[in-house]
Design a protein around this motif. Structure first.
Motif, PDB file in Angstrom:
ATOM      1  N   SER A  80      -1.245  -2.930   0.761  1.00 30.73           N
ATOM      2  CA  SER A  80      -0.589  -1.503  -0.579  1.00 30.73           C
ATOM      3  C   SER A  80       0.019  -2.889  -1.519  1.00 30.73           C
ATOM      4  N   TYR A  81       0.492  -2.048  -2.712  1.00 26.82           N
ATOM      5  CA  TYR A  81       0.848  -3.092  -3.459  1.00 26.82           C
ATOM      6  C   TYR A  81       2.263  -3.400  -3.234  1.00 26.82           C
ATOM      7  N   THR A  82       2.407  -2.445  -2.506  1.00 29.22           N
ATOM      8  CA  THR A  82       4.436  -3.000  -2.028  1.00 29.22           C
ATOM      9  C   THR A  82       4.220  -3.466  -0.568  1.00 29.22           C
ATOM     10  N   SER A  83       3.339  -3.728  -0.172  1.00 31.32           N
ATOM     11  CA  SER A  83       3.563  -3.796   1.453  1.00 31.32           C
ATOM     12  C   SER A  83       3.137  -5.837   1.662  1.00 31.32           C
ATOM     13  N   LYS A  84       1.270  -5.765   0.753  1.00 37.96           N
ATOM     14  CA  LYS A  84       0.744  -7.386   0.507  1.00 37.96           C
ATOM     15  C   LYS A  84       2.155  -8.215   0.317  1.00 37.96           C
ATOM     16  N   MET A  85       2.170  -9.306   1.549  1.00 40.28           N
ATOM     17  CA  MET A  85       3.014 -10.630   1.475  1.00 40.28           C
ATOM     18  C   MET A  85       2.100 -11.554   1.947  1.00 40.28           C
ATOM     19  N   ASP A  86       3.503 -12.568   1.963  1.00 43.48           N
ATOM     20  CA  ASP A  86       3.161 -14.019   2.998  1.00 43.48           C
ATOM     21  C   ASP A  86       3.368 -13.214   3.940  1.00 43.48           C
ATOM     22  N   LYS A  87       2.155 -14.145   5.184  1.00 45.62           N
ATOM     23  CA  LYS A  87       3.082 -13.640   6.374  1.00 45.62           C
ATOM     24  C   LYS A  87       3.920 -13.929   6.255  1.00 45.62           C
ATOM     25  N   GLN A  88       4.641 -14.764   6.819  1.00 45.87           N
ATOM     26  CA  GLN A  88       6.117 -15.589   7.158  1.00 45.87           C
ATOM     27  C   GLN A  88       7.258 -14.649   6.514  1.00 45.87           C
ATOM     28  N   THR A  89       6.828 -14.564   4.896  1.00 48.45           N
ATOM     29  CA  THR A  89       7.884 -13.214   4.137  1.00 48.45           C
ATOM     30  C   THR A  89       7.967 -12.097   4.952  1.00 48.45           C
ATOM     31  N   LYS A  90       6.923 -11.655   5.416  1.00 53.18           N
ATOM     32  CA  LYS A  90       6.911 -10.420   5.501  1.00 53.18           C
ATOM     33  C   LYS A  90       7.361 -10.142   7.268  1.00 53.18           C
ATOM     34  N   GLU A  91       7.438 -11.733   7.921  1.00 48.30           N
ATOM     35  CA  GLU A  91       8.313 -11.190   9.197  1.00 48.30           C
ATOM     36  C   GLU A  91       9.777 -11.124   9.176  1.00 48.30           C
ATOM     37  N   ALA A  92      10.300 -12.411   8.163  1.00 47.20           N
ATOM     38  CA  ALA A  92      11.742 -12.301   7.329  1.00 47.20           C
ATOM     39  C   ALA A  92      12.297 -11.238   7.013  1.00 47.20           C
ATOM     40  N   PHE A  93      11.202 -10.024   6.454  1.00 44.88           N
ATOM     41  CA  PHE A  93      11.428  -8.911   5.384  1.00 44.88           C
ATOM     42  C   PHE A  93      11.598  -8.108   6.413  1.00 44.88           C
ATOM     43  N   ASN A  94      11.006  -8.345   7.054  1.00 39.84           N
ATOM     44  CA  ASN A  94      11.075  -7.097   8.816  1.00 39.84           C
ATOM     45  C   ASN A  94      12.432  -6.959   9.092  1.00 39.84           C
ATOM     46  N   LYS A  95      12.430  -7.876   9.377  1.00 38.79           N
ATOM     47  CA  LYS A  95      13.894  -8.236  10.153  1.00 38.79           C
ATOM     48  C   LYS A  95      14.997  -8.139   9.375  1.00 38.79           C
ATOM     49  N   MET A  96      15.774  -8.188   8.271  1.00 32.96           N
ATOM     50  CA  MET A  96      15.786  -7.682   6.985  1.00 32.96           C
ATOM     51  C   MET A  96      16.523  -6.307   6.861  1.00 32.96           C
ATOM     52  N   LYS A  97      14.561  -6.205   6.452  1.00 35.05           N
ATOM     53  CA  LYS A  97      15.169  -4.286   6.792  1.00 35.05           C
ATOM     54  C   LYS A  97      15.199  -3.546   7.974  1.00 35.05           C
ATOM     55  N   ALA A  98      15.915  -3.893   9.124  1.00 39.08           N
ATOM     56  CA  ALA A  98      16.144  -3.940  10.281  1.00 39.08           C
ATOM     57  C   ALA A  98      17.634  -3.808  10.170  1.00 39.08           C
ATOM     58  N   ALA A  99      17.337  -4.580  10.096  1.00 38.27           N
ATOM     59  CA  ALA A  99      19.123  -5.386   9.924  1.00 38.27           C
ATOM     60  C   ALA A  99      19.798  -4.495   8.918  1.00 38.27           C
ATOM     61  N   ALA A 100      19.624  -4.243   7.359  1.00 41.84           N
ATOM     62  CA  ALA A 100      19.850  -3.731   7.035  1.00 41.84           C
ATOM     63  C   ALA A 100      19.944  -2.251   7.165  1.00 41.84           C
ATOM     64  N   THR A 101      18.885  -1.325   8.117  1.00 45.34           N
ATOM     65  CA  THR A 101      18.595  -0.157   8.367  1.00 45.34           C
ATOM     66  C   THR A 101      19.902   0.638   9.629  1.00 45.34           C
ATOM     67  N   GLU A 102      20.939  -0.701   9.879  1.00 52.34           N
ATOM     68  CA  GLU A 102      22.149  -0.634  10.918  1.00 52.34           C
ATOM     69  C   GLU A 102      22.844  -0.301   9.927  1.00 52.34           C
ATOM     70  N   ASP A 103      23.312  -0.408   8.296  1.00 48.32           N
ATOM     71  CA  ASP A 103      24.364   0.136   8.116  1.00 48.32           C
ATOM     72  C   ASP A 103      23.609   0.813   6.841  1.00 48.32           C
ATOM     73  N   ASN A 104      22.883   1.537   7.078  1.00 48.73           N
ATOM     74  CA  ASN A 104      22.381   2.770   6.587  1.00 48.73           C
ATOM     75  C   ASN A 104      22.099   2.752   4.857  1.00 48.73           C
ATOM     76  N   ILE A 105      20.538   1.807   4.954  1.00 46.85           N
ATOM     77  CA  ILE A 105      20.519   1.115   3.690  1.00 46.85           C
ATOM     78  C   ILE A 105      18.684   0.740   3.809  1.00 46.85           C
ATOM     79  N   LYS A 106      17.972   1.481   3.354  1.00 47.12           N
ATOM     80  CA  LYS A 106      16.312   1.893   3.470  1.00 47.12           C
ATOM     81  C   LYS A 106      16.246   0.687   2.541  1.00 47.12           C
ATOM     82  N   ILE A 107      15.319  -0.420   2.771  1.00 41.81           N
ATOM     83  CA  ILE A 107      15.123  -1.105   1.947  1.00 41.81           C
ATOM     84  C   ILE A 107      13.636  -0.971   1.195  1.00 41.81           C
ATOM     85  N   GLU A 108      13.365  -1.032   0.233  1.00 38.65           N
ATOM     86  CA  GLU A 108      11.927  -0.347  -0.619  1.00 38.65           C
ATOM     87  C   GLU A 108      11.555  -1.563  -1.348  1.00 38.65           C
TER      88      GLU A 108
END
Length: 247
Positions: free
Chosen positions: A49-77
């Protein structure tokens, strides 16, 4: 490869390793095709999708950052990620048509567009490494990508503070900083780039793409107004006047 060229590349690769531990020498030497650099086809792009298409290495790093943000009650969109050449062309030409129909001259319409929007073939979003981000847990304003939303009493103020403190740990850096001496695109506190991939892609872009020739060949609406002086200034200010760590 000549010895002096090897030494130069080795030095740059060593610097990248010091700044980005996940960045490898082999990655630096990877060849990027013209199609990848211009957003016309990239086998490294994943997502549907328009908001999920990424370079695969970028996607991996983003998912890690998103998970870390979730622990601080932040939902990266993600508001915008990979953007193809054709999509950027539609955005640019729609704005061009709108501004010229309002009475602006072609030259002034182009200057208005490039306050925030890139000319197709020159967008960092073509690489799948750059993301426009907001906090999905915060109240959503009518226009999400406005600088005032990320400061003061803006809904994304806390999110911006979190990014300032944590994004670099995952390889992401703000591109168009709030630096009064910076020219080109206006300040974008929502736009972050995954440096371990975008840095070598920018280097490849500078080496492989003749911007003036490319813009002429692509027949972009208004391209007859892309003079040598305009293109030279656009490269210097809009493409290269960015966060220094991303050069």
């Amino acid at each position: 490869m000549k010895r002096n060229e090897f030494i130069k590349i080795s030095g740059l690769a060593g610097l990248s390793l010091a700044i980005f531990p996940q960045f490898s020498f082999n990655n630096y030497l990877d060849e990027f095709t013209r199609e990848q650099l211009l957003g016309k086809g990239n086998p490294n792009i994943i997502g549907d999708s328009y908001t999920s298409k990424m370079d695969k290495q970028t996607k991996e790093a983003f998912n890690k950052m998103k998970a870390a943000a979730t622990e601080d009650n932040i939902k990266i969109e993600v508001v915008s990620s990979y953007r193809s050449f054709q999509r950027q062309k539609e955005i640019f030409e729609n704005k061009y048509n709108s501004f010229t129909s309002q009475g602006l001259s072609p030259e002034k319409a182009i200057q208005k567009i490039i306050e925030y929007s890139t000319i197709p073939g020159t967008s960092r979003h073509h690489w799948g490494t750059d993301l426009d981000l907001i906090d999905g847990n915060a109240p959503r304003p009518t226009n999400v990508l406005m600088a005032e939303n990320f400061h003061g009493n803006g809904p994304y103020c806390r999110f911006k503070m979190w990014l300032n403190q944590n994004a670099e740990k995952f390889g992401f850096h703000e591109v168009y900083t709030d630096n009064g001496n910076r020219k080109g695109f206006k300040y974008e506190p929502w736009h972050f780039s995954y440096a371990p991939v975008s840095v070598p892609m920018l280097k490849a872009y500078r080496e492989k793409i003749d911007v003036k020739k490319m813009l002429s060949e692509e027949k972009i609406k208004g391209n007859e107004h892309f003079s040598e002086a305009f293109v030279s200034k656009y490269i210097s200010e809009n493409i290269l006047d960015i966060n220094p760590i991303l050069l």
